[in-house]
Scaffold this active site. Sequence first.
Site, PDB file in Angstrom:
ATOM      1  N   ASP A  38      57.064 -11.465  82.858  1.00 46.22           N
ATOM      2  CA  ASP A  38      56.600 -10.160  82.368  1.00 46.22           C
ATOM      3  C   ASP A  38      56.106  -9.273  83.507  1.00 46.22           C
ATOM      4  O   ASP A  38      56.335  -8.068  83.514  1.00 46.22           O
ATOM      5  CB  ASP A  38      55.479 -10.354  81.342  1.00 46.22           C
ATOM      6  CG  ASP A  38      56.019 -10.935  80.047  1.00 46.22           C
ATOM      7  OD1 ASP A  38      57.248 -10.895  79.858  1.00 46.22           O
ATOM      8  OD2 ASP A  38      55.208 -11.440  79.236  1.00 46.22           O
ATOM      9  N   SER A  83      91.144 -12.503  61.786  1.00 44.23           N
ATOM     10  CA  SER A  83      90.285 -13.527  61.179  1.00 44.23           C
ATOM     11  C   SER A  83      91.058 -14.845  61.142  1.00 44.23           C
ATOM     12  O   SER A  83      92.180 -14.926  61.620  1.00 44.23           O
ATOM     13  CB  SER A  83      89.844 -13.091  59.788  1.00 44.23           C
ATOM     14  OG  SER A  83      90.970 -12.968  58.976  1.00 44.23           O
ATOM     15  N   LEU A  84      90.432 -15.841  60.578  1.00 41.48           N
ATOM     16  CA  LEU A  84      91.048 -17.165  60.561  1.00 41.48           C
ATOM     17  C   LEU A  84      91.498 -17.517  59.152  1.00 41.48           C
ATOM     18  O   LEU A  84      90.910 -17.078  58.176  1.00 41.48           O
ATOM     19  CB  LEU A  84      90.038 -18.219  61.010  1.00 41.48           C
ATOM     20  CG  LEU A  84      89.583 -18.161  62.464  1.00 41.48           C
ATOM     21  CD1 LEU A  84      88.440 -19.140  62.678  1.00 41.48           C
ATOM     22  CD2 LEU A  84      90.743 -18.506  63.384  1.00 41.48           C
ATOM     23  N   GLU A 113      85.240 -26.550  67.051  1.00 41.53           N
ATOM     24  CA  GLU A 113      83.990 -25.808  67.239  1.00 41.53           C
ATOM     25  C   GLU A 113      83.277 -25.681  65.901  1.00 41.53           C
ATOM     26  O   GLU A 113      83.895 -25.825  64.858  1.00 41.53           O
ATOM     27  CB  GLU A 113      84.286 -24.393  67.761  1.00 41.53           C
ATOM     28  CG  GLU A 113      84.876 -24.382  69.143  1.00 41.53           C
ATOM     29  CD  GLU A 113      85.515 -23.047  69.484  1.00 41.53           C
ATOM     30  OE1 GLU A 113      85.117 -22.026  68.885  1.00 41.53           O
ATOM     31  OE2 GLU A 113      86.411 -23.035  70.334  1.00 41.53           O
ATOM     32  N   LYS A 115      81.585 -23.474  62.977  1.00 41.88           N
ATOM     33  CA  LYS A 115      81.815 -22.114  62.476  1.00 41.88           C
ATOM     34  C   LYS A 115      80.448 -21.498  62.167  1.00 41.88           C
ATOM     35  O   LYS A 115      79.801 -21.845  61.183  1.00 41.88           O
ATOM     36  CB  LYS A 115      82.691 -22.143  61.226  1.00 41.88           C
ATOM     37  CG  LYS A 115      83.131 -20.762  60.792  1.00 41.88           C
ATOM     38  CD  LYS A 115      84.257 -20.853  59.784  1.00 41.88           C
ATOM     39  CE  LYS A 115      84.915 -19.517  59.540  1.00 41.88           C
ATOM     40  NZ  LYS A 115      84.009 -18.467  59.121  1.00 41.88           N
ATOM     41  N   LYS A 312      86.226 -24.861  55.872  1.00 50.58           N
ATOM     42  CA  LYS A 312      84.909 -24.429  55.382  1.00 50.58           C
ATOM     43  C   LYS A 312      84.258 -25.529  54.557  1.00 50.58           C
ATOM     44  O   LYS A 312      84.895 -26.128  53.700  1.00 50.58           O
ATOM     45  CB  LYS A 312      85.073 -23.181  54.522  1.00 50.58           C
ATOM     46  CG  LYS A 312      85.510 -21.967  55.333  1.00 50.58           C
ATOM     47  CD  LYS A 312      84.449 -20.905  55.303  1.00 50.58           C
ATOM     48  CE  LYS A 312      84.938 -19.663  54.638  1.00 50.58           C
ATOM     49  NZ  LYS A 312      83.888 -18.669  54.510  1.00 50.58           N
ATOM     50  N   CYS A 406      66.388  -4.433  21.256  1.00 45.53           N
ATOM     51  CA  CYS A 406      67.084  -5.713  21.141  1.00 45.53           C
ATOM     52  C   CYS A 406      68.601  -5.486  21.011  1.00 45.53           C
ATOM     53  O   CYS A 406      69.035  -4.735  20.139  1.00 45.53           O
ATOM     54  CB  CYS A 406      66.563  -6.484  19.935  1.00 45.53           C
ATOM     55  SG  CYS A 406      67.488  -7.999  19.623  1.00 45.53           S
ATOM     56  N   CYS A 409      69.608  -6.627  17.283  1.00 42.50           N
ATOM     57  CA  CYS A 409      69.148  -5.983  16.044  1.00 42.50           C
ATOM     58  C   CYS A 409      68.569  -4.593  16.248  1.00 42.50           C
ATOM     59  O   CYS A 409      68.205  -3.923  15.281  1.00 42.50           O
ATOM     60  CB  CYS A 409      68.133  -6.875  15.327  1.00 42.50           C
ATOM     61  SG  CYS A 409      66.544  -6.982  16.163  1.00 42.50           S
ATOM     62  N   CYS A 424      61.966  -9.757  21.500  1.00 43.41           N
ATOM     63  CA  CYS A 424      62.336  -9.020  20.301  1.00 43.41           C
ATOM     64  C   CYS A 424      61.386  -9.535  19.226  1.00 43.41           C
ATOM     65  O   CYS A 424      61.399 -10.720  18.900  1.00 43.41           O
ATOM     66  CB  CYS A 424      63.785  -9.312  19.908  1.00 43.41           C
ATOM     67  SG  CYS A 424      64.141  -8.820  18.209  1.00 43.41           S
ATOM     68  N   CYS A 430      66.126 -10.686  12.993  1.00 37.44           N
ATOM     69  CA  CYS A 430      67.114 -10.514  14.058  1.00 37.44           C
ATOM     70  C   CYS A 430      68.218 -11.568  13.901  1.00 37.44           C
ATOM     71  O   CYS A 430      67.948 -12.768  13.982  1.00 37.44           O
ATOM     72  CB  CYS A 430      66.431 -10.642  15.418  1.00 37.44           C
ATOM     73  SG  CYS A 430      67.583 -10.598  16.803  1.00 37.44           S
TER      74      CYS A 430
HETATM   75  S1  IVH Z   1      87.575 -17.806  66.365  1.00 35.98           S
HETATM   76  C1  IVH Z   1      91.424 -15.495  66.317  1.00 35.98           C
HETATM   77  N1  IVH Z   1      85.536 -19.461  66.403  1.00 35.98           N
HETATM   78  O1  IVH Z   1      84.743 -16.800  61.607  1.00 35.98           O
HETATM   79  C2  IVH Z   1      90.163 -16.249  66.432  1.00 35.98           C
HETATM   80  N2  IVH Z   1      85.514 -17.691  64.811  1.00 35.98           N
HETATM   81  O2  IVH Z   1      87.459 -15.717  60.012  1.00 35.98           O
HETATM   82  C3  IVH Z   1      89.091 -15.674  65.619  1.00 35.98           C
HETATM   83  N3  IVH Z   1      83.483 -17.636  63.418  1.00 35.98           N
HETATM   84  O3  IVH Z   1      85.256 -13.421  62.135  1.00 35.98           O
HETATM   85  C4  IVH Z   1      87.774 -16.232  65.646  1.00 35.98           C
HETATM   86  N4  IVH Z   1      82.499 -19.354  64.327  1.00 35.98           N
HETATM   87  O4  IVH Z   1      83.044 -14.320  62.854  1.00 35.98           O
HETATM   88  C5  IVH Z   1      86.092 -18.376  65.814  1.00 35.98           C
HETATM   89  N5  IVH Z   1      83.775 -20.986  66.578  1.00 35.98           N
HETATM   90  C6  IVH Z   1      84.329 -19.904  66.007  1.00 35.98           C
HETATM   91  C7  IVH Z   1      83.681 -19.215  64.957  1.00 35.98           C
HETATM   92  C8  IVH Z   1      84.323 -18.106  64.384  1.00 35.98           C
HETATM   93  C9  IVH Z   1      82.396 -18.398  63.432  1.00 35.98           C
HETATM   94  C10 IVH Z   1      83.700 -16.494  62.488  1.00 35.98           C
HETATM   95  C11 IVH Z   1      84.059 -15.219  63.160  1.00 35.98           C
HETATM   96  C12 IVH Z   1      85.340 -14.755  62.530  1.00 35.98           C
HETATM   97  C13 IVH Z   1      85.483 -15.649  61.343  1.00 35.98           C
HETATM   98  C14 IVH Z   1      86.930 -16.077  61.191  1.00 35.98           C
END
Ligand code: IVH
Length: 668
Positions: A38, A83-84, A113, A115, A312, A406, A409, A424, A430
């Site tokens: 700080d 997205s995945l 990894e 999620k 998932k 109600c 009724c 009621c 009723c």
């Molecule tokens: S890879 C093309 N790795 O999940 C690769 N996504 O639907 C795209 N997410 O929007 C993402 N952990 O927000 C990747 N280890 C991870 C993740 C991850 C969470 C989320 C991310 C993305 C969604 C995929």
Amino acid sequence: MNKKEAGERIFRLRKELNRHNYNYYVLSQPEIRDFEYDMMLNDLIELEKRFPEFYDKNSPTQRIGDDRNQVFVKKEHKYPMLSLENTYSQEELNDFDTRVKKIIGNDREYVCELKYDGAAISLLYDEGKLVQAVTRGDGLRGDDVTANVKTIKSIPLVLRGDDYPSLFVIRGEIFMSREGFRKLNAEMEKKGKTLFANPRNTTAGTLKMLDSSVVAKRPLDCFLYHLLGDELPYDSHYENLERAKDWGFSISPHMTKCKGINEVFDFISKWENARQDLPFDIDGVVLKVNSYRNQRQLGFTAKSPRWAISYKFKAERTVTQLLSVDFQVGRTGAITPVANLKPVLLAGTTVKRATLHNDDQIKLLDLHYGDTVFIEKGGDIIPKITGIDKTERPPEQIPVEFMTTCPACGTALIRKEEEVQHYCPNETGCPQQIKLKIIHFVSRKAMDIDGLGEETIELLYENGLIKSIDDLYKLKKEQLILLERFAEKSADNIIHGIEESKNVPFSRVLFGLGIRYVGETVAKTLANSFQSVDALMNAGFDELLGINEIGYSIAQSIKDFFSKTENRGIINRLKKNGLKFELSEDEKELRSSKLEGLNIVISGTFENHSRDELKDIIEKNGGKNSSSLSSKTNFLLAGKNMGPSKREKAKKLNIAIISEDDFMKMIQ
Ligand code: IVH
């Protein structure tokens, strides 16, 4: 200090502070104390103020945010943010593996990894400096939230070393640890403010806050999991991320290389079981093909890469939309608001409805029609709405208001001051209450009348054959046969069942009357204590309160019930039909309230009864059998072979010791 000296000191301080930031937030290995950090930061703030020509938007001083409102400008993603593909099943993962194998052969290597359940972010670094942080948006364009993201200490503003690519994008997930979330909510509670629903929503909401100095105070963190650029050092995902650690990025320590799908399954089951031990929320596992060459071979669909998939976990919490609210009338007239939701999969089942409990709950949530709501399944099966994503609420939405009349009724609803529930008051008129009262009366734990289910009651009511429970005993086989769906046999069955119900013991008849707060157990207690409905009906308020386990609300409800002429009429007619409104002689003999309120411990062996028999006798006479002696014990029922220490303890606690004979005399 001249300008040159100031400049040198500013650069030195920035470098030092960046290093300590990295040690603290990325490596979790601080070298100096917070105080020293700080002091250095204050030093730098002072110098930058005195020498504004050295302003740098990536200075560590910029992490404290700025309280001037910002507007979020939409920025195009350099690479689209895909997205995945999601799956919940291992078979689909096997299918994914088969597809991968077909194209790249047996030599595939996967990276597993976690999620993370937060908000995705895309960071652009130019010559080692963070220049832009953009949310996912629609995948092509997102909100520029750079000012807010700069306040997140685990995201480097300036990179370490000098071997990073000159221009690249790194993506990851911003999240809030469960502990950080808990502390934040504790603060909100102290200030009397509305609590946040969950870490994910709070993270997303925080990222879009207009005042970055508030963002700076929120415990946001970030893991990075995806590098994109033309000059990355390696031709594989895992190796690049490992290298990115050296540049100062926080890369998840849980990232694991797997050969083949079985190792992937091991990773999944490990984290499915251990997810609660992690300090942050995850909602699954992400599986990626490691080699970029293989990734290129596999390519993309319109929405997602073919080289990655997410598995998932069965969701315990999810998001959906509130479509409408129903107000249900219960048997006792209580009105329960029920949310109709856009159907959504949660922990393996499709959820369409969730209870809202009462008006206070609706107000607490500040629920509006069309709201995006979080639903959770707790230990119980009934889903509930735990929060609202207010950032998703269009401006014209109207708040959910409790009904004033109600729905069945039309009678004006009432809410007593000390109660949370609306009622009621039209108990005897009723139609919904009447039907539910009859359904309750014939149910298994009450009169247990065969062949009379909800639908039949509905049919009989709609055809005007029953208007209250006593009408059941007027039913004739000939009337039933005339109704749709009734055959000779089923009509016989019902008439027989109704006849049989006349033998049902008093306590169950009492329960069947459906007096508010009088459940199975209370009905038994009342039957045993008063022995007849007449005695119960004439009992004074204090007399009722004098009974163990009967409190103010139950006593009041009993008085209310019997004070109504309609109810007394029903009871009289049921009596005339031969239903049991007092204990049988057998029951009277066995049951009493002689041991009411007494706590009895049994010890040793007995001449004439087994211990279980004695326990039964205690309970039937209103007493309570406990296993160990305490200051609450009234008697120690002692048989032969009772240990000396028990006797000692009873003496010490001043507890009377009685024999089997004494005991039998007590209840005779
Ligand atoms: S890879 C093309 N790795 O999940 C690769 N996504 O639907 C795209 N997410 O929007 C993402 N952990 O927000 C990747 N280890 C991870 C993740 C991850 C969470 C989320 C991310 C993305 C969604 C995929």
